[in-house]
Write an enzyme that holds these catalytic residues in place. Structure first.
Site, PDB file in Angstrom:
ATOM      1  N   LYS B  76       0.856  -1.190   0.000  1.00  0.00           N
ATOM      2  CA  LYS B  76       0.000   0.000   0.000  1.00  0.00           C
ATOM      3  C   LYS B  76       0.893   1.240   0.000  1.00  0.00           C
ATOM      4  O   LYS B  76       1.931   1.254   0.694  1.00  0.00           O
ATOM      5  CB  LYS B  76      -0.903  -0.019   1.245  1.00  0.00           C
ATOM      6  CG  LYS B  76      -1.898   1.141   1.311  1.00  0.00           C
ATOM      7  CD  LYS B  76      -2.873   0.977   2.486  1.00  0.00           C
ATOM      8  CE  LYS B  76      -3.877   2.120   2.570  1.00  0.00           C
ATOM      9  NZ  LYS B  76      -4.868   1.929   3.657  1.00  0.00           N
ATOM     10  N   SER B 151      -9.766   2.250   2.976  1.00  0.00           N
ATOM     11  CA  SER B 151      -8.872   2.974   2.099  1.00  0.00           C
ATOM     12  C   SER B 151      -7.890   2.074   1.362  1.00  0.00           C
ATOM     13  O   SER B 151      -7.239   2.533   0.435  1.00  0.00           O
ATOM     14  CB  SER B 151      -8.095   4.008   2.904  1.00  0.00           C
ATOM     15  OG  SER B 151      -7.217   3.371   3.819  1.00  0.00           O
ATOM     16  N   SER B 175     -10.157  -0.056   7.253  1.00  0.00           N
ATOM     17  CA  SER B 175      -9.601   0.075   5.897  1.00  0.00           C
ATOM     18  C   SER B 175      -8.928  -1.168   5.347  1.00  0.00           C
ATOM     19  O   SER B 175      -8.519  -1.173   4.188  1.00  0.00           O
ATOM     20  CB  SER B 175      -8.613   1.239   5.845  1.00  0.00           C
ATOM     21  OG  SER B 175      -9.303   2.454   5.846  1.00  0.00           O
TER      22      SER B 175
END
Lengths: 95, 484
Positions: B76, B151, B175
Site C-alpha cells: 500500500k 482505504s 480500511s
C-alpha cells in the site's frame, strides 16, 4: 453544534487552509453534519471514566539519551523544494 | 501461476516448478496488461522487482533462503519505500521519494519478498470507497461500476484481480476489513502495537494499524509471521514474542465459544448480507463451536467517537505537510504564511481538508473537553464492552460491512452516510483489538464479508478460526467474473 461561515474562516486559519468564498457555505454544512453525528457523545454519562489514550494502557518507553541516528542531511534535503548551504529556503520572514 | 496462493507459491519455488524471476515477470505482465482497467497501482516497480527476483533466485539456489524468499507482493502506498515514490495517494506527496523503508517493508525485504509496486488508496487513508485518491478511483474487480472499498482499495483490487498474490494494507477504522469484504478477500488487522508503524505515513496514530490482504487465512498467517515484530523505533509497538501463526491453523474449533453481538444485526444491515452471516454461523456450529448472544452496548457510539479522535489526530499529524522540507510547494509564495496555506490548500483533497477542519475544531480552545476528552472516555467504555464480552466468549462474529460493494458516487455527497460504512469495524480500532474479514458468500454476485474479532493478541486464534471456515467452504476460492 452547527458552524457558520465565520467559524469556518477561523478554523481554516487555525489549520492553515484557505476556503474559497463560494464553497464556504457547503463546507460549513458538511462540517455541521459531522458535528451533529459526533454530538451523540454528549448524551453519554462518562463521570469517573478516565480518557483512554492507548488501548493496552501501555506506558511510554524510555531509552538511553544517546545519538542513534546517523547524519543524513544531504539525503533528506535532496527531496526538499528549495535548499541552500544545508538550510531549507522559505520566503523572507524578517525584514 | 496467478491462481496459486502464497502457500502454493512457496512450494512451487522450492520444487523449482518456476523461478522467482518467472513468477515476478508473470505478475508484472498482468499488471501492465490489466491494471489500466482497475487502477489498483499508483507506482508499479518492474525494474526493482526483477532485480529483487534475481537476487531471490540466487538465495533459493544457495539453499538457505527464508520461507517467503522469491514471493512477490504489493505494498500500500502508505508505507515508505526507499528510493520509490511514496505518495499516500495525495498531490501533497506526488513528488516524494521516501529516503528510507518502513519497518514492515524492511522485514519483507530481509526475507527476500519481492516488491511489485505501490497500490492505490484513499488520500492519506481517509475514505471508505477509494474515491478520494489523487490518482483516481480504483474499480472493484467483481463489478467495475462499484467501489472496492477503502482505504486499502488498491491493495484489495490488485489481489482480487490476481495482479498480486497478496498486498500490505492499513486499517484505522476498517480500511483492511471493509475492502476485504467488498472484494472477497481475507483481510487481517492485528492488535494495535503488534506490527510496527514506523515508516507508515501517520493518519490517526492511536488507531492506525498495518495488516494484510490475501486470498486465504493460511497466506495471511504466513505473511504475518514476517510482518509482526517488535520495533524499538515505534514507541507504541508492543515488546512481545511473535508466535508462528501457521502452527495453530489446524487446531480444532470444538468447544470454541463464539459471541454474536445483537447490536451488529440491527437497522441498517442489508437483509441478504445478514442471511449470509447467519449461514456462516451454521458452518461454525457444524465445526463444533458454540454460539452465544453477547451485547456491546456502546456500539452506536463508535462512529461518533471515531470522528472526533481520528480527525483530531489527523489534524495534528498532517500539520507536518507545510511545503518546507518535502512534498508539494505552491508557486511564488509571498510570505511564509502564504507558503503554508497555499501549499496545503492546493495539495490536499476535500475529504482531507474536511477532517483537518473537524479535528481543528475538536482540539480548539473551549472544545477540547467537550469533544476530544469526551471521545477518549467513550472509547474506554467501548473497550470495556469487549473486555466484558471476552469473559464469556473466545471470538466475536458479525458482518464486516452493512452491504456489498456500492456504486461509485452513491455516497460521496453525504460524508456521514460514507462514515457509516465502517459501523461494524471502527469499534475494534478504538479498542485496539485484532479483527479479520473473510468471504462468506455472494449477494447480487458481489462478495459478503464475515468479521471475526479477537481479544488482545489473539491473531493466531482468528487465523485458525478463519482457516477452518475456509477448509469447510469455498467462498475464498471464488474469483471475480472475467478474471482470467
Amino acid at each position: 453544534m452547527a458552524v457558520d461561515r465565520s467559524d469556518i474562516a477561523k478554523l481554516a486559519e487555525l489549520a492553515r487552509l484557505a476556503i474559497s468564498e463560494n464553497t464556504a457555505d457547503e463546507v460549513a454544512r458538511s462540517i455541521s453534519d459531522v458535528l451533529a453525528l459526533v454530538d451523540q457523545l454528549q448524551a453519554v454519562n462518562t463521570d469517573g471514566v478516565a480518557p483512554m489514550a492507548h488501548p493496552l494502557d501501555a506506558i511510554q518507553r524510555l531509552r538511553a539519551d544517546v545519538v542513534t541516528e546517523p547524519d543524513q542531511r544531504e539525503r533528506f534535503q535532496a527531496i526538499a523544494p528549495a535548499t541552500q548551504d544545508g538550510l531549507y529556503l522559505v520566503p523572507q520572514v524578517i525584514d | 501461476m496467478h491462481q496459486l496462493t502464497i502457500a502454493e507459491l512457496v512450494k512451487g519455488l522450492r520444487n523449482k516448478d518456476f523461478s522467482s524471476t518467472e513468477l515476478t515477470r508473470h505478475y508484472l505482465d498482468r499488471i501492465a496488461r490489466l491494471d489500466p482497467v482497475y487502477n489498483s497501482f499508483i507506482t508499479p516497480t518492474p525494474e526493482l522487482a526483477l532485480q529483487q527476483a534475481a537476487e531471490a533466485d540466487r538465495r533459493l539456489a544457495a539453499g538457505n533462503a527464508p520461507l517467503l524468499c522469491g514471493v512477490p507482493i504489493a505494498h500500500k502506498d502508505i508505507f515508505c519505500t526507499d528510493g520509490i515514490r511514496t505518495s499516500c495517494a495525495s498531490k501533497m506527496l506526488d513528488n516524494f521519494i521516501a529516503p528510507y523503508n518502513a519497518t514492515i517493508v524492511e522485514n519483507y525485504l530481509a526475507d527476500g519478498v519481492i516488491t511489485l509496486g505501490k497500490t492505490n488508496m484513499d488520500e492519506f487513508a481517509m475514505g471508505s470507497s477509494n474515491e478520494t485518491s489523487f490518482y483516481g478511483p480504483v474499480k472493484n474487480p467483481w463489478a467495475t461500476d462499484c467501489v472496492p472499498g477503502g482505504s486499502s482499495g488498491g491493495s484489495a483490487a490488485a489481489v482480487a484481480a490476481h495482479l498480486a498474490p497478496a498486498a500490505t494494507a492499513s486499517d484505522t477504522g476498517g480500511s483492511i476489513r471493509q475492502p476485504a469484504a467488498l472484494c472477497g478477500l481475507t483481510g487481517i488487522k492485528p492488535t494495535y502495537g503488534r506490527v510496527s508503524r514506523w515508516g507508515m505515513i501517520a493518519f490517526a496514530s492511536s488507531l492506525d494499524q498495518a495488516g494484510l490482504l490475501t486470498r486465504t487465512a493460511e497466506d495471511a498467517a504466513l505473511l504475518l509471521n514476517t510482518m509482526a515484530s517488535y520495533d524499538a523505533k515505534d514507541s507504541t509497538c508492543i515488546e512481545r514474542d511473535v508466535p508462528d501463526y501457521t502452527a495453530t491453523l489446524n487446531n480444532s474449533l470444538k468447544g470454541l465459544k463464539i459471541g454474536v453481538p445483537r447490536e451488529y444485526f440491527g437497522e441498517g444491515l442489508n437483509a441478504d448480507t445478514a442471511a449470509r452471516v447467519q449461514d456462516a454461523i451454521k458452518v461454525y456450529e457444524s465445526l463444533g463451536a458454540s454460539i452465544h448472544e453477547v451485547s456491546l452496548p456502546h456500539t452506536h457510539l463508535a462512529v461518533p467517537a471515531y470522528y472526533v479522535i481520528a480527525p483530531a489526530e489527523c489534524s495534528a499529524n498532517l500539520s507536518r505537510f507545510d511545503g518546507v522540507r518535502y512534498g508539494y510547494r505552491c508557486e511564488n509564495p509571498t510570505d511564509l504564511a502564504d507558503l503554508y496555506k497555499r501549499s496545503r490548500t492546493e495539495a490536499f483533497g476535500d475529504e482531507v481538508k474536511r477532517r483537518i477542519l473537524v479535528g481543528s475544531y475538536a482540539l480548539s480552545a473551549g472544545y477540547y473537553d467537550a469533544y476530544y476528552s469526551k471521545a477518549q472516555k467513550v472509547r474506554r467504555l467501548i473497550r470495556q464492552d469487549f473486555v466484558d464480552a471476552f469473559k464469556q466468549v473466545d471470538v466475536i462474529l458479525g458482518p464486516t460491512s452493512p452491504s456489498p460493494a456500492f456504486a461509485f458516487g452513491s455516497k460521496t455527497k453525504d460524508p456521514v452516510a460514507m462514515y457509516l460504512e465502517d459501523i461494524y469495524t471502527i469499534a475494534t480500532n478504538l479498542a485496539g483489538l485484532p479483527g479479520l474479514s473473510i468471504p462468506c458468500g455472494l449477494v447480487d454476485n458481489k462478495p459478503v464479508g464475515l468479521q471475526l474479532i479477537g481479544n488482545d493478541f489473539a491473531e493466531g486464534l482468528l487465523l485458525n478460526a478463519a482457516h477452518q471456515f475456509q477448509q469447510a467452504t469455498n467462498f475464498h476460492q471464488l474469483t471475480a467474473p472475467g478474471i482470467e
